[in-house]
Design an enzyme around this catalytic site. Structure first.
Site, PDB file in Angstrom:
ATOM      1  N   LYS A  81       1.217  -1.185   0.646  1.00 21.73           N
ATOM      2  CA  LYS A  81       0.039   0.454   0.048  1.00 21.73           C
ATOM      3  C   LYS A  81       0.666   1.071  -0.510  1.00 21.73           C
ATOM      4  CE  LYS A  81      -4.105   1.830   2.568  1.00 21.73           C
ATOM      5  NZ  LYS A  81      -5.170   2.141   3.601  1.00 21.73           N
ATOM      6  N   SER A 159      -9.717   1.951   2.547  1.00 27.50           N
ATOM      7  CA  SER A 159      -9.013   2.394   2.244  1.00 27.50           C
ATOM      8  C   SER A 159      -8.273   2.136   0.809  1.00 27.50           C
ATOM      9  CB  SER A 159      -8.303   3.429   2.588  1.00 27.50           C
ATOM     10  OG  SER A 159      -7.471   3.492   3.778  1.00 27.50           O
ATOM     11  N   SER A 183      -9.651   0.297   6.411  1.00 32.01           N
ATOM     12  CA  SER A 183      -9.023  -0.078   6.097  1.00 32.01           C
ATOM     13  C   SER A 183      -9.009  -1.412   5.259  1.00 32.01           C
ATOM     14  CB  SER A 183      -8.230   1.026   6.059  1.00 32.01           C
ATOM     15  OG  SER A 183      -8.519   2.258   5.559  1.00 32.01           O
TER      16      SER A 183
END
Length: 460
Positions: A81, A159, A183
């Site tokens: 990420k 996210s 997330s």
């Protein structure tokens, strides 16, 4: 979804050990899917480390021939990420305002541990800007579409949006994500894979760009519970060891009858009720309970909770002069500017008291189970067009998951939907420090429900 099953970590490790495939071949296949013009790679990744990944894969293959296999993750491609520092990369956190920053001088601790375990970093994945929503929309780098009903272009969840799609589409064997209010679990649930939010202190956050210094957690997204267990052990700095499934027969699984089951989409309700029935038939004791801490935590967070003031503290140095920020994210960050120090301190004190009450000593169940999110994935276009639809959808996506972060619990989302239907996640929740209990319970539930894993969308 159509295509072939995405292989679990253990199956890939076994194929490598038996010489049926090489790390280079795995990386080549992943890179081909990322580069596929008909796929989601261009939106799922913000940077691809193609050459470095191929070199690392070749090195892994040479070491394996010499008997050097540092972990079950050795030779497997992992996506990272875009919150985590990678040596030589600029960490942009899904934004464009950091593009002129200096590259990272060292890997984040989580990235370094994955490299030491032999995993091959294949690239950086897209995300909600600054990790501040459960939807996954990003106006700067595009929004990767959910693998389900791809023609309709549904949200991936956020996210860790690119992280989930990288796994669901076979662009990585597993992904490194974060979870501040859901997330990792939200995109895992919406994309039909597994995501794990550990107890916050179990995995170091050094080298990860913060959203909320109180609530941020680091965790994996992967095809199965067993995959997440293996990756978690590496990320926690522990030697890989077998984790046995819990004994399902006689296990008391608490279903919160307050807050978590409200306003479910029909697809979510039906999949959840079916899962409860199947678990009951396998001997689990499913009991309805009221969890007072959920109601109290929801009330405490009505004003926005801990994340806005902590995010504003991070971003205030540039937020007033930088306007090239997703307005949906900017609005949430600026909300933190109006939170007084006294209110923030009171909120933290309230959290501490609720965390003490939300503990094993106050529970008569082995684990809590509930839907991860109350809705199936809505269409991207609808939420991009209508701010109110976005606000309502974001609140729904975060509703169940965020309370676990606030109470410092640990939680796992695993898929429970019938074949060829919209992905639905079942969340297994434990108290602080019960990571192994949650994973062991998840293994038992996964086996009982006989879910076969995510299905790779084959666009070639």
């Amino acid at each position: 979804m159509t295509g072939v099953l995405v292989a679990p970590v253990a199956a890939l490790a076994r194929a490598l050990a038996e010489g049926k495939i090489t790390s280079r071949k795995l990386v080549e296949e992943a890179l081909a899917r990322i580069a596929d013009a008909n796929g989601e790679g261009g939106r799922a990744f913000t940077k691809v480390h193609a050459q470095a990944a191929l070199l690392a894969a070749e090195a892994s293959d040479r070491l394996r021939k010499e008997g050097v296999v540092p972990s079950p993750l050795a030779g497997l491609p992992v996506s990272i990420k875009d919150l985590f520092d990678i040596t030589g990369d600029v960490t942009t956190a899904g934004s464009t305002i950091f593009s002129d920053r200096s590259p990272a001088a060292a890997d984040a601790v989580a990235v370094a541990r994955l490299r030491a375990a032999g995993a091959v970093v294949i690239g950086r994945t897209n995300m909600t800007e600054f990790a501040f929503s459960g939807i996954g929309i990003n106006p700067h780098y595009g929004t990767p579409a959910n693998p389900y009903d791809r023609a309709a272009r549904r949200i991936p969840g956020g996210s860790s949006s690119g992280a989930a799609v990288s796994v669901s589409d076979g662009m990585a064997a597993f992904a490194l994500g974060t979870d501040t209010g859901g997330s990792a679990r939200i995109p895992a649930a919406l994309c039909g894979i597994t995501g794990f939010k550990p107890t916050t202190i179990r995995i170091p956050r050094d080298g990860a760009f913060p959203l909320s210094t109180t609530l941020d957690s680091v965790g994996p997204l992967a095809p199965t519970v067993a995959c997440c267990a293996t990756i978690f052990q590496v990320l926690a700095g522990e030697g890989p060891r077998p984790l046995s499934p819990a004994v399902l027969s006689g296990m008391r699984l608490g279903v919160p009858k307050n807050h978590m089951l409200e306003n479910l989409d029909s697809e979510v309700s039906e999949a959840f009720q079916s899962a409860l029935q199947r678990l009951s038939r396998r001997g689990a004791k499913v009991v309805d309970i009221a969890v007072a801490e959920f109601d109290a935590a929801a009330k405490a967070n009505i004003g926005g909770g801990i994340s806005p003031p902590e995010a504003y503290a991070v971003h205030r140095r540039w937020i007033e002069r930088e306007r090239d920020i997703d307005p949906r994210v900017l609005e949430r960050i600026l909300r933190g500017a109006s939170v007084s120090a006294a209110d923030y301190i009171d909120l933290l004190a309230n959290r501490t008291q609720l965390m003490k009450r939300f503990a094993r000593t106050n529970s008569e169940v082995d684990a809590l189970i509930m839907p991860t999110v109350p809705r199936i994935a809505p269409r991207i276009e609808e939420l991009e067009r209508d701010p109110e639809s976005f606000r309502l959808a974001n609140g729904a996506m975060l509703r169940n998951t965020s309370l676990i972060n606030f109470l410092d619990g640990c939680a796992l989302s695993l898929p429970i939907q019938p074949p060829r239907t919209a992905p639905v996640g079942l969340m297994v929740v434990g108290f602080a420090g019960e990571d192994e209990r949650v994973l062991s319970t998840g293994l038992a539930i996964e086996a009982a429900l006989a879910y076969q894993g995510p299905v790779l969308v084959d666009t070639r």
